[in-house]
Design an enzyme around this catalytic site. Structure first.
Site, PDB file in Angstrom:
ATOM      1  N   ASN A 208       6.654  -6.566   9.730  1.00  0.00           N
ATOM      2  CA  ASN A 208       5.277  -7.057   9.926  1.00  0.00           C
ATOM      3  C   ASN A 208       5.038  -8.160   8.919  1.00  0.00           C
ATOM      4  O   ASN A 208       4.916  -7.891   7.723  1.00  0.00           O
ATOM      5  CB  ASN A 208       4.308  -5.888   9.721  1.00  0.00           C
ATOM      6  CG  ASN A 208       2.858  -6.336   9.751  1.00  0.00           C
ATOM      7  OD1 ASN A 208       2.548  -7.447  10.209  1.00  0.00           O
ATOM      8  ND2 ASN A 208       1.967  -5.477   9.271  1.00  0.00           N
ATOM      9  N   TRP A 209       4.975  -9.393   9.410  1.00  0.00           N
ATOM     10  CA  TRP A 209       4.822 -10.527   8.489  1.00  0.00           C
ATOM     11  C   TRP A 209       3.359 -10.788   8.122  1.00  0.00           C
ATOM     12  O   TRP A 209       3.077 -11.735   7.366  1.00  0.00           O
ATOM     13  CB  TRP A 209       5.453 -11.786   9.104  1.00  0.00           C
ATOM     14  CG  TRP A 209       6.954 -11.779   9.026  1.00  0.00           C
ATOM     15  CD1 TRP A 209       7.735 -10.883   8.362  1.00  0.00           C
ATOM     16  CD2 TRP A 209       7.851 -12.722   9.638  1.00  0.00           C
ATOM     17  NE1 TRP A 209       9.061 -11.207   8.518  1.00  0.00           N
ATOM     18  CE2 TRP A 209       9.156 -12.329   9.295  1.00  0.00           C
ATOM     19  CE3 TRP A 209       7.670 -13.851  10.446  1.00  0.00           C
ATOM     20  CZ2 TRP A 209      10.283 -13.039   9.727  1.00  0.00           C
ATOM     21  CZ3 TRP A 209       8.797 -14.548  10.870  1.00  0.00           C
ATOM     22  CH2 TRP A 209      10.084 -14.144  10.508  1.00  0.00           C
ATOM     23  N   LYS A 210       2.452 -10.003   8.650  1.00  0.00           N
ATOM     24  CA  LYS A 210       1.023 -10.148   8.314  1.00  0.00           C
ATOM     25  C   LYS A 210       0.634 -11.632   8.383  1.00  0.00           C
ATOM     26  O   LYS A 210       1.159 -12.363   9.203  1.00  0.00           O
ATOM     27  CB  LYS A 210       0.736  -9.546   6.942  1.00  0.00           C
ATOM     28  CG  LYS A 210       1.308  -8.144   6.801  1.00  0.00           C
ATOM     29  CD  LYS A 210       0.796  -7.413   5.603  1.00  0.00           C
ATOM     30  CE  LYS A 210       1.521  -6.067   5.481  1.00  0.00           C
ATOM     31  NZ  LYS A 210       0.874  -5.159   4.584  1.00  0.00           N
TER      32      LYS A 210
ATOM     33  N   HIS B 116      -3.219  -1.128  12.921  1.00  0.00           N
ATOM     34  CA  HIS B 116      -2.739  -1.222  11.537  1.00  0.00           C
ATOM     35  C   HIS B 116      -3.902  -0.925  10.591  1.00  0.00           C
ATOM     36  O   HIS B 116      -5.044  -1.306  10.854  1.00  0.00           O
ATOM     37  CB  HIS B 116      -2.159  -2.615  11.269  1.00  0.00           C
ATOM     38  CG  HIS B 116      -1.402  -2.686   9.983  1.00  0.00           C
ATOM     39  ND1 HIS B 116      -2.030  -2.820   8.770  1.00  0.00           N
ATOM     40  CD2 HIS B 116      -0.076  -2.606   9.727  1.00  0.00           C
ATOM     41  CE1 HIS B 116      -1.109  -2.821   7.813  1.00  0.00           C
ATOM     42  NE2 HIS B 116       0.086  -2.697   8.366  1.00  0.00           N
TER      43      HIS B 116
ATOM     44  N   GLU C 172      -4.837  -2.227   7.925  1.00  0.00           N
ATOM     45  CA  GLU C 172      -5.596  -3.406   7.463  1.00  0.00           C
ATOM     46  C   GLU C 172      -6.639  -3.805   8.504  1.00  0.00           C
ATOM     47  O   GLU C 172      -7.729  -4.268   8.166  1.00  0.00           O
ATOM     48  CB  GLU C 172      -4.620  -4.560   7.147  1.00  0.00           C
ATOM     49  CG  GLU C 172      -3.880  -4.282   5.851  1.00  0.00           C
ATOM     50  CD  GLU C 172      -2.545  -4.981   5.707  1.00  0.00           C
ATOM     51  OE1 GLU C 172      -2.237  -5.898   6.480  1.00  0.00           O
ATOM     52  OE2 GLU C 172      -1.791  -4.581   4.799  1.00  0.00           O
TER      53      GLU C 172
ATOM     54  N   GLU D  66       1.808   5.382   8.571  1.00  0.00           N
ATOM     55  CA  GLU D  66       1.700   4.512   7.400  1.00  0.00           C
ATOM     56  C   GLU D  66       0.585   5.026   6.503  1.00  0.00           C
ATOM     57  O   GLU D  66      -0.589   4.673   6.703  1.00  0.00           O
ATOM     58  CB  GLU D  66       1.367   3.083   7.837  1.00  0.00           C
ATOM     59  CG  GLU D  66       2.405   2.454   8.725  1.00  0.00           C
ATOM     60  CD  GLU D  66       2.386   0.939   8.574  1.00  0.00           C
ATOM     61  OE1 GLU D  66       3.390   0.390   8.147  1.00  0.00           O
ATOM     62  OE2 GLU D  66       1.349   0.323   8.852  1.00  0.00           O
TER      63      GLU D  66
ATOM     64  N   GLY E 107       1.882  -1.786   0.670  1.00  0.00           N
ATOM     65  CA  GLY E 107       1.769  -2.918  -0.248  1.00  0.00           C
ATOM     66  C   GLY E 107       1.501  -2.509  -1.682  1.00  0.00           C
ATOM     67  O   GLY E 107       1.119  -3.337  -2.507  1.00  0.00           O
TER      68      GLY E 107
ATOM     69  N   SER F 225       5.745   0.410   1.776  1.00  0.00           N
ATOM     70  CA  SER F 225       6.652   0.019   0.702  1.00  0.00           C
ATOM     71  C   SER F 225       8.108   0.404   0.967  1.00  0.00           C
ATOM     72  O   SER F 225       8.820   0.826   0.051  1.00  0.00           O
ATOM     73  CB  SER F 225       6.161   0.584  -0.638  1.00  0.00           C
ATOM     74  OG  SER F 225       4.859   0.081  -0.921  1.00  0.00           O
TER      75      SER F 225
ATOM     76  N   GLY G 238       6.595  -4.214   5.656  1.00  0.00           N
ATOM     77  CA  GLY G 238       5.766  -5.380   5.361  1.00  0.00           C
ATOM     78  C   GLY G 238       6.495  -6.313   4.393  1.00  0.00           C
ATOM     79  O   GLY G 238       7.336  -7.121   4.790  1.00  0.00           O
ATOM     80  N   GLY G 239       6.192  -6.180   3.108  1.00  0.00           N
ATOM     81  CA  GLY G 239       6.699  -7.099   2.079  1.00  0.00           C
ATOM     82  C   GLY G 239       8.193  -7.364   2.157  1.00  0.00           C
ATOM     83  O   GLY G 239       8.628  -8.525   2.083  1.00  0.00           O
TER      84      GLY G 239
HETATM   85  C1  PEP Z   1       2.874  -2.762   6.632  1.00  0.00           C
HETATM   86  O1  PEP Z   1       2.331  -3.840   6.554  1.00  0.00           O
HETATM   87  O2  PEP Z   1       2.828  -2.161   7.706  1.00  0.00           O
HETATM   88  C2  PEP Z   1       3.564  -2.222   5.449  1.00  0.00           C
HETATM   89  C3  PEP Z   1       4.073  -1.037   5.520  1.00  0.00           C
HETATM   90  O3  PEP Z   1       3.606  -3.035   4.325  1.00  0.00           O
HETATM   91  P1  PEP Z   1       4.529  -2.802   2.996  1.00  0.00           P
HETATM   92  O4  PEP Z   1       5.930  -2.507   3.497  1.00  0.00           O
HETATM   93  O5  PEP Z   1       4.452  -4.076   2.257  1.00  0.00           O
HETATM   94  O6  PEP Z   1       3.959  -1.631   2.274  1.00  0.00           O
END
Ligand code: PEP
Length: 254
Positions: free
Chosen positions: A9-11, A96, A98, A168, A174, A216, A237-238
């Protein structure tokens, strides 16, 4: 046997050019990863270009969200699921945390997005997860089962194989703080039970449901998570923003 899914997920990161560069760097690094489905979710504006450049590869493209509306119409700023499909996406992420937190998405909206995604022949990655306060209050399971039932209502038995659930925990997204493999496994097994109760008429649906973990995930912790029987992949994500770290996660074999 459930085929694992590793989705990045590049957000709201990367221009079109940067998205293409990362996608093209990733492509050869994961070319032999036939053990799992590989998915990238760039920003809307980059979907078409990234999907075109990945055509014929084993890397699929996802939307990070879609409209609650199925048909085109006067909905300024929205992108319909069928438009994502038209741009080359084959998956869509809905619900999600967010979006739930920053844009006040409710379970009912997430359900409409799920239905819209399925009607556009996309595979829907439905995100669920509790906040830290909810976990501390001991209501994590209630929250997750409510999100799951809400998100999946109105689906028919034939829709179920187009669903992937992403657990999640909000406190792990994050933050660098991952749920332990055991904490994640406990919730994944619970999600499978809730899904089985809700869809008892569709024999085998719960056993076939892919439940992926997000929060994470990094090359250093993917093996412990994937060792758990009910963890069928990851939403990253990251660590998906760099081709090398995402490729290491993709290439880990359960
Ligand atoms: C996400 O955006 O779905 C996520 C899990 O981010 P991260 O891996 O950065 O925690």
């Amino acid at each position: 046997m459930r085929k694992p899914v590793i989705a990045g997920n590049w957000k709201m990161y990367k221009t079109i050019g940067e998205s293409v560069d990362t996608a093209l760097s990733l492509k050869p690094l994961v070319a032999n990863a036939n053990h799992c489905e590989v998915v990238l979710a760039p920003v809307f504006t980059a979907i078409k270009t990234v999907a075109d450049r990945l055509e014929g590869s084993n890397v699929n493209v996802a939307g990070q969200d879609c409209s609650t509306e199925i048909e085109e119409g006067a909905h300024t700023g929205e992108v319909a699921a069928f438009m994502l499909r038209d741009a080359g996406a084959r998956y869509v992420i809905v619900g999600h945390s967010e979006r739930r937190q920053m844009y006040a998405e409710t379970d009912s909206m997430v359900n409409k997005k799920t239905v819209a995604g399925i009607s556009a022949a996309l595979t829907v990655i439905l995100c669920v997860g509790e906040s830290l306060a909810q976990r501390d209050q001991g209501i994590a399971e209630n929250v997750v089962s409510g999100q799951l039932r809400g998100g999946l209502s109105r689906l028919t038995a034939s829709d179920l194989d187009r669903i992937i659930v992403a657990y999640e925990p909000v406190w792990a997204i994050g933050t660098g703080r991952t749920a332990t493999p055991e904490q994640a496994q406990e919730m994944h097994a619970f999600i499978r039970r809730v899904f089985a109760e809700g869809h008892s008429a569709s024999a085998g649906a719960a056993q076939g449901l892919r439940i992926i973990y997000g929060g994470s995930v990094k090359p250093e912790n993917i093996s412990g998570l994937m060792a758990q029987p009910d963890i069928d992949g990851a939403l990253v994500g990251g660590a998906s923003l760099k081709a090398e770290s995402f490729a290491q996660i993709v290439n880990y074999k359960k």
